[in-house]
Scaffold this motif. Sequence first.
Motif, PDB file in Angstrom:
ATOM      1  N   SER A   1      15.484  -7.176 -11.633  1.00 44.47           N
ATOM      2  CA  SER A   1      14.521  -8.032 -12.306  1.00 44.47           C
ATOM      3  C   SER A   1      14.629  -9.420 -11.670  1.00 44.47           C
ATOM      4  O   SER A   1      15.640  -9.739 -11.050  1.00 44.47           O
ATOM      5  N   VAL A   2      13.591 -10.224 -11.807  1.00 45.06           N
ATOM      6  CA  VAL A   2      13.613 -11.541 -11.187  1.00 45.06           C
ATOM      7  C   VAL A   2      14.662 -12.398 -11.865  1.00 45.06           C
ATOM      8  O   VAL A   2      14.710 -12.494 -13.097  1.00 45.06           O
TER       9      VAL A   2
ATOM     10  N   ILE B   1      13.905  -1.191   0.010  1.00 48.23           N
ATOM     11  CA  ILE B   1      13.413  -1.732   1.272  1.00 48.23           C
ATOM     12  C   ILE B   1      14.585  -2.293   2.057  1.00 48.23           C
ATOM     13  O   ILE B   1      15.394  -3.062   1.535  1.00 48.23           O
ATOM     14  N   GLU B   2      14.673  -1.888   3.320  1.00 45.75           N
ATOM     15  CA  GLU B   2      15.781  -2.297   4.177  1.00 45.75           C
ATOM     16  C   GLU B   2      15.372  -3.534   4.976  1.00 45.75           C
ATOM     17  O   GLU B   2      14.350  -3.522   5.660  1.00 45.75           O
ATOM     18  N   LEU B   3      16.165  -4.595   4.881  1.00 46.28           N
ATOM     19  CA  LEU B   3      15.870  -5.854   5.548  1.00 46.28           C
ATOM     20  C   LEU B   3      16.884  -6.146   6.637  1.00 46.28           C
ATOM     21  O   LEU B   3      18.050  -5.774   6.527  1.00 46.28           O
ATOM     22  N   GLU B   4      16.424  -6.845   7.665  1.00 49.26           N
ATOM     23  CA  GLU B   4      17.351  -7.359   8.674  1.00 49.26           C
ATOM     24  C   GLU B   4      18.064  -8.586   8.107  1.00 49.26           C
ATOM     25  O   GLU B   4      17.462  -9.400   7.404  1.00 49.26           O
TER      26      GLU B   4
ATOM     27  N   GLU C   1       9.549  -9.067  -4.301  1.00 48.26           N
ATOM     28  CA  GLU C   1       8.778  -9.021  -5.545  1.00 48.26           C
ATOM     29  C   GLU C   1       8.533  -7.596  -6.028  1.00 48.26           C
ATOM     30  O   GLU C   1       8.404  -7.359  -7.224  1.00 48.26           O
ATOM     31  N   TYR C   2       8.429  -6.641  -5.121  1.00 49.81           N
ATOM     32  CA  TYR C   2       8.096  -5.279  -5.555  1.00 49.81           C
ATOM     33  C   TYR C   2       9.132  -4.249  -5.120  1.00 49.81           C
ATOM     34  O   TYR C   2       8.923  -3.046  -5.299  1.00 49.81           O
TER      35      TYR C   2
ATOM     36  N   LYS D   1       0.826  -1.211   0.000  1.00 51.40           N
ATOM     37  CA  LYS D   1       0.000   0.000   0.000  1.00 51.40           C
ATOM     38  C   LYS D   1       0.857   1.257   0.000  1.00 51.40           C
ATOM     39  O   LYS D   1       0.566   2.227  -0.701  1.00 51.40           O
ATOM     40  N   LEU D   2       1.938   1.247   0.788  1.00 53.70           N
ATOM     41  CA  LEU D   2       2.786   2.430   0.878  1.00 53.70           C
ATOM     42  C   LEU D   2       3.563   2.680  -0.410  1.00 53.70           C
ATOM     43  O   LEU D   2       3.876   3.825  -0.741  1.00 53.70           O
ATOM     44  N   SER D   3       3.894   1.629  -1.134  1.00 54.61           N
ATOM     45  CA  SER D   3       4.645   1.798  -2.388  1.00 54.61           C
ATOM     46  C   SER D   3       3.739   2.048  -3.590  1.00 54.61           C
ATOM     47  O   SER D   3       4.220   2.407  -4.670  1.00 54.61           O
ATOM     48  N   GLU D   4       2.437   1.879  -3.404  1.00 52.01           N
ATOM     49  CA  GLU D   4       1.490   2.012  -4.515  1.00 52.01           C
ATOM     50  C   GLU D   4       1.584   3.356  -5.241  1.00 52.01           C
ATOM     51  O   GLU D   4       1.560   3.388  -6.494  1.00 52.01           O
TER      52      GLU D   4
END
Length: 309
Positions: A307-308, A198-201, A226-227, A183-186
């Motif tokens: 890309s994937v 996006i920052e991941l642990e 994915e996004y 929703k926030l990236s929409e």
Amino acid sequence: MQPDAELKRLANNGVNTIFVITKESDGRVFYDSDVAPNQAHGRDLLGELADAAAVHDINIVPTIFVLCDKYLLEQYPETVQVAREGTEIRYPNVSAEHMHWACPSHDIVSEHLQAVTKEIADYDVDGIQFTHFEFQPIGNDESNYLSCYCEKCREQYELQSVSERSSAWIDRRCMQIDSLLRKLSEPFRDRSDFLVNIELEAFSNLETAIDDSRKMLGVDQCDVAEYADILTPGRHTSTSTCIRCGSVKLSAHFANRQIRRLHHRFVLDGASGLSIGWRMTNWLVRFNSRCTAVHTEFHSFPMVRTSVG
């Protein structure tokens, strides 16, 4: 702070991208907002930076502390994340002053954050970075407490007949975080040449990292990948023990390799030697209430849109 002079200086030193902390962990923002208090006191600092960035050919990427939001919890105290044994996950119950964690189960939390990102989407920026969006555990020497057990979450567990720490319980938390980030990236999804970061642990055990993230933080790294155009490990990655996760965090280089291997995504990594795409030399800028830069971090990263694999 004089944005034009600052960005001119950075451009002259070869910097072509800055990550600007635009929504702080206390919930305040650095632009003229209708939904959150403006820490810049009468100035539209994000607008000033965007205008100066266009003049000096610098990319600007706002950084959003998602669920860390002291202001939101002051308005809606019932939305705080709660650990299993009843501790509210907010300062001073947890050690860091910026720790005030809102629970995404509450509609008002999602609505407020969407309102913030929609405002930011009106600015001429080149990307957005999401950080601090997890369900936060409390870790100590004796036991670890997961979240969230606020009244709203308990009602949903009971309504859906979800037992604690079952696969359905883990799935539900992951779907909530995934839904929120989508929703926030929409507002930015249809923009060409726009970076969603996006920052991941990162976790010490590569083979169990995805499961560990799902169980401990409610973050399915595969879904997020994915996004996201680019994934990064946490900025404060080191070899020390991670207090919030109870896991050993990794060196930045190893964490980046971990994310690339697991998700087939490029990451912000100055040590990897990648030569694909364009190189981004950036500053992460934090401001105080007088709108002067009080904290900066310098990085040089190879960058590509993903890309994937």
